[in-house]
Design a protein around this motif. Structure first.
Motif, PDB file in Angstrom:
ATOM      1  N   CYS A  95      -3.180 -68.027  19.149  1.00 45.68           N
ATOM      2  CA  CYS A  95      -4.588 -67.644  19.228  1.00 45.68           C
ATOM      3  C   CYS A  95      -5.409 -68.831  18.739  1.00 45.68           C
ATOM      4  N   LYS A  96      -5.921 -69.608  19.673  1.00 45.14           N
ATOM      5  CA  LYS A  96      -6.683 -70.803  19.301  1.00 45.14           C
ATOM      6  C   LYS A  96      -7.950 -70.403  18.534  1.00 45.14           C
ATOM      7  N   LEU A 124      -1.698 -66.204   9.971  1.00 45.91           N
ATOM      8  CA  LEU A 124      -2.192 -65.998   8.615  1.00 45.91           C
ATOM      9  C   LEU A 124      -3.526 -65.258   8.570  1.00 45.91           C
ATOM     10  N   ARG A 125      -4.258 -65.220   9.693  1.00 47.04           N
ATOM     11  CA  ARG A 125      -5.580 -64.605   9.714  1.00 47.04           C
ATOM     12  C   ARG A 125      -5.516 -63.171  10.235  1.00 47.04           C
ATOM     13  N   TYR A 126      -6.373 -62.334   9.667  1.00 45.43           N
ATOM     14  CA  TYR A 126      -6.360 -60.906   9.986  1.00 45.43           C
ATOM     15  C   TYR A 126      -6.596 -60.652  11.469  1.00 45.43           C
ATOM     16  N   ARG A 127      -7.671 -61.206  12.038  1.00 44.12           N
ATOM     17  CA  ARG A 127      -7.978 -60.969  13.458  1.00 44.12           C
ATOM     18  C   ARG A 127      -6.941 -61.625  14.371  1.00 44.12           C
ATOM     19  N   GLU A 128      -6.380 -62.726  13.921  1.00 45.17           N
ATOM     20  CA  GLU A 128      -5.318 -63.385  14.683  1.00 45.17           C
ATOM     21  C   GLU A 128      -4.126 -62.447  14.832  1.00 45.17           C
ATOM     22  N   GLY A 153      10.882 -60.070  11.900  1.00 51.55           N
ATOM     23  CA  GLY A 153      10.356 -61.391  11.619  1.00 51.55           C
ATOM     24  C   GLY A 153       9.434 -61.390  10.418  1.00 51.55           C
ATOM     25  N   ASP A 154       8.637 -62.458  10.341  1.00 50.59           N
ATOM     26  CA  ASP A 154       7.633 -62.631   9.297  1.00 50.59           C
ATOM     27  C   ASP A 154       6.284 -62.239   9.893  1.00 50.59           C
ATOM     28  N   PHE A 155       5.734 -61.104   9.431  1.00 48.73           N
ATOM     29  CA  PHE A 155       4.505 -60.564  10.011  1.00 48.73           C
ATOM     30  C   PHE A 155       3.255 -60.980   9.226  1.00 48.73           C
TER      31      PHE A 155
END
Length: 238
Positions: A95-96, A124-128, A153-155
Motif C-alpha cells: 500500500c504505497k 505497521l499503519r492502521y489503515r494500511e 504470519g506477523d499481523f
C-alpha cells in the motif's frame, strides 16, 4: 471411514536472524525451529541468501516469496514443509507509500488433497492493515481453492482493530477464543502480533508460544505454533 492426521504449524518472524545481542546467527533460528519441530513453517523477514541454508539444515521443502530488495539482497517470506509441494504463488500487499509487503501462498499435499498455506507480514499503519486485510479477502476466496486454508504470519496488530475483525469474520478467532498469545518483544512479550488462522476443517488441538531460553534471544519475536488435526479419508476398507 475417515482418519485424523495431526500436523504442527509454526509462524516465526526471525528478524533477519539478528538476535537481541545484536549478532546475526541463523544457526540459532534453526535450533529454535528444531525445538518446535513443526511440519509446516512460515517465516518472515528472511534474506534470500538465508533460504538455501534453511533448506539444507532443516531438510524440508522450501519456497521463498521476496517482497523487496535491500542492500543485502532479496528479502521476504519463506515457507518450509515436510509435505510435498504442489504449487506456490506470491501476492502483492503493498500500500504505497509504505514499504512493500506480500503474501506467500504455498500449496502442499498432506495425503488427502491440497492444504493452502498463506504466509503474510502486514504493515505497521492502521489503515494500511485494513486495506491489506481487504486484499486478502480476495486472495483467500475459497471458491478458487480445493482444500482447507491456513493463514499465518506477523499481523502487526496487537488490539481488536478493523483488520483483525475482518480476518475473524473470515476464519473465527485465531486461537479458538483462548487468551492472547504474546510474542513481542521476545524477552518480555507484551504484544500479540503473530497469529494462526485456520478453516473449521482444521481442528485446533493446542496453540502455544515457544518460550525457550534460545528463542528469547534468537529474534525479537517468539514463534507461535499450533497442533491441528486434518480429517483425511481412510483408503482401507471397514
Amino acid at each position: 471411514m475417515a482418519e485424523s492426521r495431526r500436523i504442527r504449524v509454526v509462524t516465526y518472524n526471525i528478524h533477519q536472524a539478528r538476535g537481541l545481542d545484536g549478532a546475526s546467527r541463523l544457526d540459532r533460528i534453526v535450533d529454535v525451529l528444531r525445538e518446535v519441530d513443526a511440519d509446516i513453517i512460515a517465516l518472515q523477514e528472511v534474506y534470500g541468501s538465508q533460504v538455501a541454508i534453511l533448506e539444507e539444515t532443516m531438510g524440508m521443502n522450501v519456497i521463498f516469496g521476496p517482497t523487496r530488495h535491500l542492500a543485502k539482497g532479496l528479502y521476504g517470506n519463506v515457507c518450509l514443509s515436510r509435505f510435498p509441494l504442489i504449487a506456490h504463488r506470491s501476492y502483492n500487499l503493498t500500500c504505497k507509500p509504505f514499504v512493500p509487503r506480500g503474501c506467500l501462498r504455498t500449496d502442499v499435499d498432506y495425503g488427502a488433497g491440497p492444504l493452502h498455506i498463506f504466509n503474510v507480514h502486514l504493515g505497521l499503519r492502521y489503515r494500511e492493515r485494513i486495506r491489506q486485510a481487504q486484499m486478502l479477502s480476495d486472495i483467500l476466496d475459497p471458491r478458487e481453492l480445493g482444500g482447507p486454508r491456513l493463514l499465518l504470519g506477523d499481523f502487526n496488530e496487537w488490539f481488536n482493530g478493523r483488520a483483525s475483525r475482518l480476518l475473524r469474520a473470515e476464519f473465527g478467532h485465531p486461537f479458538g477464543r483462548r487468551k492472547k498469545m504474546r510474542t513481542h518483544p521476545s524477552p518480555f512479550p507484551v504484544f500479540s502480533l503473530d497469529r494462526i488462522y485456520h478453516d473449521p476443517a482444521l481442528h485446533l488441538d493446542a496453540v502455544k508460544v515457544h518460550t525457550s531460553r534460545r528463542a528469547r534471544i534468537a529474534s525479537d519475536h517468539l514463534p507461535t505454533y499450533a497442533d491441528l488435526r486434518l480429517v483425511a479419508p481412510n483408503s482401507g476398507h471397514c
